[in-house]
Design a protein around this motif. Structure first.
Motif, short mmCIF file in Angstrom:
data_model
loop_
_atom_site.label_atom_id
_atom_site.label_comp_id
_atom_site.label_asym_id
_atom_site.label_seq_id
_atom_site.Cartn_x
_atom_site.Cartn_y
_atom_site.Cartn_z
N ASN A 1 0.85 -1.19 0.00
CA ASN A 1 0.00 0.00 0.00
C ASN A 1 0.89 1.24 0.00
N GLU A 2 0.88 1.93 -1.13
CA GLU A 2 1.66 3.16 -1.26
C GLU A 2 0.71 4.33 -1.39
N GLY A 3 0.50 5.04 -0.29
CA GLY A 3 -0.37 6.20 -0.30
C GLY A 3 -1.81 5.91 -0.66
N GLY A 4 -2.27 4.73 -0.26
CA GLY A 4 -3.65 4.35 -0.55
C GLY A 4 -3.84 3.66 -1.88
N ILE A 5 -2.75 3.40 -2.58
CA ILE A 5 -2.78 2.67 -3.85
C ILE A 5 -2.00 1.37 -3.68
N LEU A 6 -2.62 0.26 -4.03
CA LEU A 6 -1.94 -1.03 -3.90
C LEU A 6 -1.07 -1.26 -5.13
N ARG A 7 0.19 -1.58 -4.88
CA ARG A 7 1.14 -1.78 -5.97
C ARG A 7 1.80 -3.15 -5.88
N SER A 8 2.04 -3.73 -7.05
CA SER A 8 2.81 -4.97 -7.13
C SER A 8 4.29 -4.62 -7.19
N ARG A 9 5.07 -5.21 -6.30
CA ARG A 9 6.51 -4.97 -6.28
C ARG A 9 7.27 -6.00 -7.11
N VAL A 10 6.56 -6.93 -7.74
CA VAL A 10 7.25 -7.99 -8.48
C VAL A 10 6.85 -8.04 -9.95
N TYR A 11 6.12 -7.05 -10.43
CA TYR A 11 5.73 -7.07 -11.84
C TYR A 11 6.98 -7.13 -12.73
N GLY A 12 7.07 -8.20 -13.54
CA GLY A 12 8.18 -8.34 -14.48
C GLY A 12 9.53 -8.60 -13.86
N ARG A 13 9.57 -8.87 -12.55
CA ARG A 13 10.86 -9.11 -11.88
C ARG A 13 11.03 -10.59 -11.62
N LEU A 14 11.52 -11.29 -12.63
CA LEU A 14 11.58 -12.74 -12.56
C LEU A 14 12.85 -13.22 -11.86
N ILE A 15 12.65 -14.11 -10.92
CA ILE A 15 13.75 -14.73 -10.20
C ILE A 15 14.14 -16.07 -10.82
N ALA A 16 13.23 -16.61 -11.64
CA ALA A 16 13.48 -17.91 -12.27
C ALA A 16 12.86 -17.96 -13.65
N ARG A 17 13.63 -18.50 -14.62
CA ARG A 17 13.16 -18.76 -15.98
C ARG A 17 13.81 -20.06 -16.44
N HIS A 18 13.02 -21.08 -16.64
CA HIS A 18 13.58 -22.38 -17.02
C HIS A 18 12.71 -23.05 -18.07
N ILE A 19 13.30 -23.96 -18.79
CA ILE A 19 12.57 -24.80 -19.74
C ILE A 19 12.45 -26.19 -19.11
N ASP A 20 11.23 -26.59 -18.82
CA ASP A 20 10.97 -27.85 -18.11
C ASP A 20 10.10 -28.79 -18.94
N ALA B 1 10.76 -15.99 -26.08
CA ALA B 1 11.73 -16.99 -25.61
C ALA B 1 11.11 -18.37 -25.59
N ALA B 2 9.87 -18.46 -25.16
CA ALA B 2 9.17 -19.76 -25.13
C ALA B 2 9.03 -20.33 -26.53
N ALA B 3 8.66 -19.48 -27.48
CA ALA B 3 8.50 -19.93 -28.86
C ALA B 3 9.83 -20.38 -29.46
N ARG B 4 10.88 -19.62 -29.20
CA ARG B 4 12.21 -19.99 -29.72
C ARG B 4 12.66 -21.33 -29.19
N ALA B 5 12.31 -21.62 -27.93
CA ALA B 5 12.75 -22.87 -27.29
C ALA B 5 11.89 -24.07 -27.69
#
Length: 337
Positions: free
Chosen positions: A38-57, A117-121
């Motif tokens: 909650n930032e000044g009454g607005i809810l914000r996502s702190r992880v939008y587009g911040r990927l910690i993992a990307r794998h091909i499984d 990336a998914a399509a290329r893989a």
């Protein structure tokens, strides 16, 4: 970015309606997930587009056994989770913000980059996995919509705690889900996970009603959720509410994170649980984390023919023709193309 699915309250508080915790969050604070602030009454996502993992499984790793078997899935995650499972298998990702004072890590990536990336893989699907995908819902939704428009399927590997409102929003582009039904025991959910079982049950029913292909996983932990009567009750719920053809994965526990006082699950316990599931009426019950066990394979419920042979996450033989047993023609529930 500004979050989806919340409402503003008095005194600059907000109520998040993304997951079933429905957190009321004061200004400057975060929800249970530790990634929505909650930032000044607005809810914000702190992880939008911040990927910690990307794998091909392999898709079998999700685990999904009846959804595009033998194909690859591009798998992504951010940090954070809305559960506090003491046995968390991915605590270094899922519990990172909770255990490190709210710290957020991850590389900045766009939905377009992920889909390309998914399509290329050569992946047939995208999986939102490793932690609870609901907590990075905004990014998952945008990526899933783009993937859908490019002919890729979308998969959630989830604890099932999303609200009906969240599922309503993503269901049109969500093709499949593996949902953890961690126990059939309200005390387990409260004490071990910090959640309520009935919300997960509701999500399972809701997914089924919306046409999302569902498989279910239960990690069997010695002395906590392995009682035969409890397993029978869980299997009965699946048969009665989701249907006898719902795949059920029974996985082996290994001591980790904050639950290290329990031994690994005996293989015999998994095999007994599989027998219970089959005797209760489920057609497809699988043992997980035991490579080479008979319970990895798919058998035709009509004639007993092995229609999919697996070793670990690899498909060895596929004996299906247009989704039917090659021996007797019985339709095998699943998404095969």
């Amino acid at each position: 970015m500004e979050a989806l699915l919340y409402e503003k309250l008095d005194d600059r508080k907000v109520r998040c309606i993304l997951c079933s915790h429905r957190c009321v969050i004061a200004e400057g604070k975060r929800g249970v997930c530790h990634v929505r602030e909650n930032e000044g009454g607005i809810l914000r996502s702190r992880v939008y587009g911040r990927l910690i993992a990307r794998h091909i499984d392999p898709i079998e790793k999700k685990p999904l056994y009846h959804f595009l078997p033998g194909t690859l899935s591009y798998s992504i995650a951010t940090v954070g989770c809305n559960f506090r499972c003491r046995f968390c298998q991915n605590a270094d990702i899922a519990q990172f913000p909770a255990d490190r004072g709210g710290a957020i890590l991850g590389d900045s990536v766009t939905p377009e980059e992920i889909v390309k990336a998914a399509a290329r893989a050569g992946c047939r699907s995208l999986s939102y996995t490793y932690t609870e995908p609901t907590i990075f819902f905004e990014f998952a939704l945008e990526t899933a919509r783009l993937a859908n428009s490019r002919g890729l399927r979308n998969v959630f590997v989830t604890n099932g705690y999303m609200t009906a409102e969240a599922l309503e929003m993503i269901a049109p582009v969500l093709d499949a889900a593996n949902v953890d039904l961690k126990a059939f025991n309200r005390k387990f959910y409260k004490d071990i996970c910090g959640a309520k079982m009935e919300h997960v049950q509701a999500t399972l029913r809701n997914m089924k009603s919306k046409g999302v292909f569902v498989e279910v996983t239960t990690l069997i932990i010695p002395g906590l959720n392995d009682d035969p009567e409890e397993l029978k009750a869980l299997a009965s719920f699946l048969v009665g509410e989701l249907g006898a053809h719902t795949p059920w994965h029974i996985s082996r526990f290994h001591p980790t994170y904050r639950l290290t006082d329990r031994p690994p699950t005996p293989v015999k316990t998994l095999q007994l649980a599989r027998e219970i599931g089959l005797a209760t009426g489920l057609k497809y019950v699988y043992t997980g984390n035991v490579p080479g066990d008979t319970g990895e394979n798919t058998f035709c419920p009509a004639c007993g023919e092995m229609v999919i042979e697996r070793w670990g996450f690899q498909v060895q033989k596929l004996r299906l023709k247009e989704g039917r047993c090659v021996k007797c023609g019985e339709r095998i529930e699943g998404v095969w193309q």
